[in-house]
Motif scaffolding. Structure first.
Motif, PDB file in Angstrom:
ATOM      1  N   ILE A 195       0.834  -1.208   0.000  1.00  0.00           N
ATOM      2  CA  ILE A 195       0.000   0.000   0.000  1.00  0.00           C
ATOM      3  C   ILE A 195       0.866   1.254   0.000  1.00  0.00           C
ATOM      4  O   ILE A 195       1.931   1.282   0.630  1.00  0.00           O
ATOM      5  N   VAL A 196       0.418   2.262  -0.724  1.00  0.00           N
ATOM      6  CA  VAL A 196       1.106   3.555  -0.728  1.00  0.00           C
ATOM      7  C   VAL A 196       0.113   4.673  -0.460  1.00  0.00           C
ATOM      8  O   VAL A 196      -1.097   4.513  -0.638  1.00  0.00           O
ATOM      9  N   VAL A 197       0.658   5.813  -0.023  1.00  0.00           N
ATOM     10  CA  VAL A 197      -0.118   7.045   0.094  1.00  0.00           C
ATOM     11  C   VAL A 197       0.435   8.020  -0.940  1.00  0.00           C
ATOM     12  O   VAL A 197       1.650   8.245  -1.008  1.00  0.00           O
ATOM     13  N   GLU A 198      -0.446   8.586  -1.720  1.00  0.00           N
ATOM     14  CA  GLU A 198      -0.050   9.485  -2.804  1.00  0.00           C
ATOM     15  C   GLU A 198      -0.554  10.898  -2.532  1.00  0.00           C
ATOM     16  O   GLU A 198      -1.683  11.087  -2.065  1.00  0.00           O
ATOM     17  N   ASN A 199       0.273  11.874  -2.808  1.00  0.00           N
ATOM     18  CA  ASN A 199      -0.099  13.281  -2.683  1.00  0.00           C
ATOM     19  C   ASN A 199       0.353  14.016  -3.931  1.00  0.00           C
ATOM     20  O   ASN A 199       1.549  14.101  -4.215  1.00  0.00           O
ATOM     21  N   GLU A 200      -0.607  14.494  -4.710  1.00  0.00           N
ATOM     22  CA  GLU A 200      -0.319  15.203  -5.954  1.00  0.00           C
ATOM     23  C   GLU A 200       0.614  14.410  -6.869  1.00  0.00           C
ATOM     24  O   GLU A 200       1.570  14.924  -7.424  1.00  0.00           O
ATOM     25  N   GLY A 201       0.323  13.106  -6.987  1.00  0.00           N
ATOM     26  CA  GLY A 201       1.086  12.246  -7.876  1.00  0.00           C
ATOM     27  C   GLY A 201       2.391  11.729  -7.316  1.00  0.00           C
ATOM     28  O   GLY A 201       3.115  10.985  -7.995  1.00  0.00           O
ATOM     29  N   LYS A 202       2.698  12.070  -6.071  1.00  0.00           N
ATOM     30  CA  LYS A 202       3.956  11.675  -5.443  1.00  0.00           C
ATOM     31  C   LYS A 202       3.683  10.689  -4.318  1.00  0.00           C
ATOM     32  O   LYS A 202       2.800  10.916  -3.490  1.00  0.00           O
ATOM     33  N   VAL A 203       4.434   9.579  -4.272  1.00  0.00           N
ATOM     34  CA  VAL A 203       4.315   8.618  -3.182  1.00  0.00           C
ATOM     35  C   VAL A 203       5.040   9.179  -1.971  1.00  0.00           C
ATOM     36  O   VAL A 203       6.244   9.440  -2.012  1.00  0.00           O
ATOM     37  N   ILE A 204       4.293   9.396  -0.883  1.00  0.00           N
ATOM     38  CA  ILE A 204       4.888  10.007   0.307  1.00  0.00           C
ATOM     39  C   ILE A 204       4.867   9.060   1.510  1.00  0.00           C
ATOM     40  O   ILE A 204       5.393   9.392   2.580  1.00  0.00           O
ATOM     41  N   ALA A 205       4.312   7.861   1.328  1.00  0.00           N
ATOM     42  CA  ALA A 205       4.300   6.861   2.394  1.00  0.00           C
ATOM     43  C   ALA A 205       4.029   5.498   1.772  1.00  0.00           C
ATOM     44  O   ALA A 205       3.407   5.404   0.707  1.00  0.00           O
ATOM     45  N   SER A 206       4.499   4.450   2.446  1.00  0.00           N
ATOM     46  CA  SER A 206       4.233   3.101   1.945  1.00  0.00           C
ATOM     47  C   SER A 206       4.207   2.103   3.090  1.00  0.00           C
ATOM     48  O   SER A 206       4.742   2.361   4.169  1.00  0.00           O
ATOM     49  N   ALA A 207       3.576   0.967   2.840  1.00  0.00           N
ATOM     50  CA  ALA A 207       3.488  -0.106   3.834  1.00  0.00           C
ATOM     51  C   ALA A 207       3.567  -1.438   3.109  1.00  0.00           C
ATOM     52  O   ALA A 207       2.921  -1.632   2.073  1.00  0.00           O
ATOM     53  N   SER A 208       4.370  -2.350   3.656  1.00  0.00           N
ATOM     54  CA  SER A 208       4.583  -3.661   3.043  1.00  0.00           C
ATOM     55  C   SER A 208       4.128  -4.764   3.993  1.00  0.00           C
ATOM     56  O   SER A 208       4.377  -4.696   5.201  1.00  0.00           O
ATOM     57  N   THR A 209       3.493  -5.786   3.451  1.00  0.00           N
ATOM     58  CA  THR A 209       2.984  -6.889   4.267  1.00  0.00           C
ATOM     59  C   THR A 209       3.106  -8.216   3.543  1.00  0.00           C
ATOM     60  O   THR A 209       3.330  -8.265   2.324  1.00  0.00           O
ATOM     61  N   PHE A 210       2.938  -9.310   4.298  1.00  0.00           N
ATOM     62  CA  PHE A 210       2.782 -10.628   3.691  1.00  0.00           C
ATOM     63  C   PHE A 210       1.823 -11.444   4.549  1.00  0.00           C
ATOM     64  O   PHE A 210       1.575 -11.106   5.717  1.00  0.00           O
ATOM     65  N   ARG A 211       1.276 -12.499   3.969  1.00  0.00           N
ATOM     66  CA  ARG A 211       0.382 -13.389   4.699  1.00  0.00           C
ATOM     67  C   ARG A 211       1.189 -14.498   5.347  1.00  0.00           C
ATOM     68  O   ARG A 211       2.132 -15.035   4.757  1.00  0.00           O
ATOM     69  N   CYS A 212       0.793 -14.866   6.564  1.00  0.00           N
ATOM     70  CA  CYS A 212       1.527 -15.913   7.278  1.00  0.00           C
ATOM     71  C   CYS A 212       0.602 -16.586   8.291  1.00  0.00           C
ATOM     72  O   CYS A 212      -0.512 -16.130   8.537  1.00  0.00           O
ATOM     73  N   ASN A 213       1.089 -17.661   8.868  1.00  0.00           N
ATOM     74  CA  ASN A 213       0.466 -18.231  10.049  1.00  0.00           C
ATOM     75  C   ASN A 213       1.081 -17.550  11.262  1.00  0.00           C
ATOM     76  O   ASN A 213       2.126 -16.914  11.161  1.00  0.00           O
ATOM     77  N   PHE A 214       0.458 -17.668  12.403  1.00  0.00           N
ATOM     78  CA  PHE A 214       0.957 -16.952  13.573  1.00  0.00           C
ATOM     79  C   PHE A 214       2.370 -17.423  13.926  1.00  0.00           C
ATOM     80  O   PHE A 214       2.624 -18.632  14.004  1.00  0.00           O
ATOM     81  N   PRO A 215       3.308 -16.503  14.118  1.00  0.00           N
ATOM     82  CA  PRO A 215       4.700 -16.895  14.423  1.00  0.00           C
ATOM     83  C   PRO A 215       4.821 -17.499  15.817  1.00  0.00           C
ATOM     84  O   PRO A 215       4.636 -16.815  16.817  1.00  0.00           O
ATOM     85  N   GLU A 216       5.147 -18.763  15.863  1.00  0.00           N
ATOM     86  CA  GLU A 216       5.246 -19.468  17.143  1.00  0.00           C
ATOM     87  C   GLU A 216       6.603 -19.264  17.810  1.00  0.00           C
ATOM     88  O   GLU A 216       6.737 -19.408  19.024  1.00  0.00           O
ATOM     89  N   HIS A 217       7.608 -18.955  17.011  1.00  0.00           N
ATOM     90  CA  HIS A 217       8.957 -18.830  17.540  1.00  0.00           C
ATOM     91  C   HIS A 217       9.539 -17.463  17.176  1.00  0.00           C
ATOM     92  O   HIS A 217       9.220 -16.893  16.127  1.00  0.00           O
ATOM     93  N   ASP A 218      10.394 -16.937  18.032  1.00  0.00           N
ATOM     94  CA  ASP A 218      11.061 -15.673  17.743  1.00  0.00           C
ATOM     95  C   ASP A 218      12.048 -15.848  16.596  1.00  0.00           C
ATOM     96  O   ASP A 218      12.635 -16.920  16.427  1.00  0.00           O
ATOM     97  N   SER A 219      12.223 -14.802  15.828  1.00  0.00           N
ATOM     98  CA  SER A 219      13.172 -14.816  14.725  1.00  0.00           C
ATOM     99  C   SER A 219      13.713 -13.403  14.554  1.00  0.00           C
ATOM    100  O   SER A 219      13.258 -12.470  15.218  1.00  0.00           O
ATOM    101  N   THR A 220      14.660 -13.241  13.666  1.00  0.00           N
ATOM    102  CA  THR A 220      15.155 -11.908  13.350  1.00  0.00           C
ATOM    103  C   THR A 220      14.333 -11.325  12.212  1.00  0.00           C
ATOM    104  O   THR A 220      13.579 -12.029  11.538  1.00  0.00           O
ATOM    105  N   PHE A 221      14.497 -10.027  11.980  1.00  0.00           N
ATOM    106  CA  PHE A 221      13.787  -9.361  10.892  1.00  0.00           C
ATOM    107  C   PHE A 221      14.126 -10.008   9.548  1.00  0.00           C
ATOM    108  O   PHE A 221      13.235 -10.260   8.732  1.00  0.00           O
ATOM    109  N   LEU A 222      15.395 -10.305   9.327  1.00  0.00           N
ATOM    110  CA  LEU A 222      15.789 -10.907   8.048  1.00  0.00           C
ATOM    111  C   LEU A 222      15.245 -12.322   7.910  1.00  0.00           C
ATOM    112  O   LEU A 222      14.820 -12.723   6.818  1.00  0.00           O
ATOM    113  N   GLU A 223      15.220 -13.069   8.994  1.00  0.00           N
ATOM    114  CA  GLU A 223      14.653 -14.423   8.935  1.00  0.00           C
ATOM    115  C   GLU A 223      13.153 -14.359   8.679  1.00  0.00           C
ATOM    116  O   GLU A 223      12.615 -15.136   7.873  1.00  0.00           O
ATOM    117  N   GLU A 224      12.481 -13.455   9.360  1.00  0.00           N
ATOM    118  CA  GLU A 224      11.025 -13.352   9.234  1.00  0.00           C
ATOM    119  C   GLU A 224      10.597 -12.946   7.832  1.00  0.00           C
ATOM    120  O   GLU A 224       9.512 -13.331   7.369  1.00  0.00           O
TER     121      GLU A 224
END
Length: 215
Positions: free
Chosen positions: A58-87
């Motif tokens: 998802i992005v937020v646009e203002n006068e044709g310019k992207v000024i914010a964004s959000a990234s996601t993915f679908r998963c099952n609930f994380p049962e174990h801790d991991s690092t950002f790169l692993e996740e």
């Protein structure tokens, strides 16, 4: 798919397109100045996210310019801790995306500094909730960065900082707004992210679509 105007039509929140990735990369570079370069999303990462899960980017646009964004993915609930790169499959998401996953994992949200304080992050969380509802997903999961730790790191440990945040004894620029938006504390994640200002930590939280749901 998402496309709506907010704040008297000044901003448009919509799903990201491939032609947005260069601007999304710029937003990322401006939002995380102390994050290690190995954990900064670039245009190739964003393009892959759009390819494998277009509804969740998802992005937020203002006068044709992207000024914010959000990234996601679908998963099952994380049962174990991991690092950002692993996740995040080293930021690519290819091997962690679960097509029928019950949760929407938000790995990134950034608003250009000059547009902060307007409530755009909260609108992005709402948009992600709309994605959850439309796809029948239980809710959102995030690992919020304890970015305020940098100001007190000479006075307390990151563990003490997280304990104080959990008790709401003081506020954090990232964690507090996320909790105000509806996210519920699960546990602190130590050594999760390579950012010294955050004490290398984050806080795992969830935000269910059904307000009566609890883990």
């Amino acid at each position: 798919m998402i496309s709506k105007s907010v704040f008297e039509n000044q901003f448009v929140i919509r799903n990201a397109k491939l032609e947005d990735v260069i601007q999304m990369e710029y937003v990322q570079s401006q939002c995380y100045p102390t994050l290690h370069e190995s954990e900064i999303l670039n245009r190739k990462h964003f393009a892959n996210h759009i390819k494998i899960f277009p509804e969740g980017q998802i992005v937020v646009e203002n006068e044709g310019k992207v000024i914010a964004s959000a990234s996601t993915f679908r998963c099952n609930f994380p049962e174990h801790d991991s690092t950002f790169l692993e996740e995040t499959d080293n930021l690519w998401l290819t091997n962690v995306q679960v097509p029928d996953g019950d949760w929407l994992y938000g790995i990134d949200m950034g608003v250009l500094p000059e547009y902060r304080g307007l409530g755009l992050s909260k609108e992005l969380y709402k948009a992600r909730h709309d994605v959850c509802k439309s796809l029948g997903i239980t809710g959102q999961i995030i690992a919020g960065m304890t970015i305020g730790y940098g100001k007190v790191k000479d006075k307390m440990t990151i563990a003490a900082y997280c304990e104080a945040l959990e008790k709401k004894e003081f506020t954090d620029p990232t964690i507090t707004p996320q909790r105000n938006a509806g996210f519920i504390w699960i546990r602190a994640l130590y050594n999760y992210i390579n950012d010294p200002e955050a004490g290398y930590a984050s806080v795992l939280m969830y935000y269910p679509v059904d307000e009566n749901y609890s883990l």
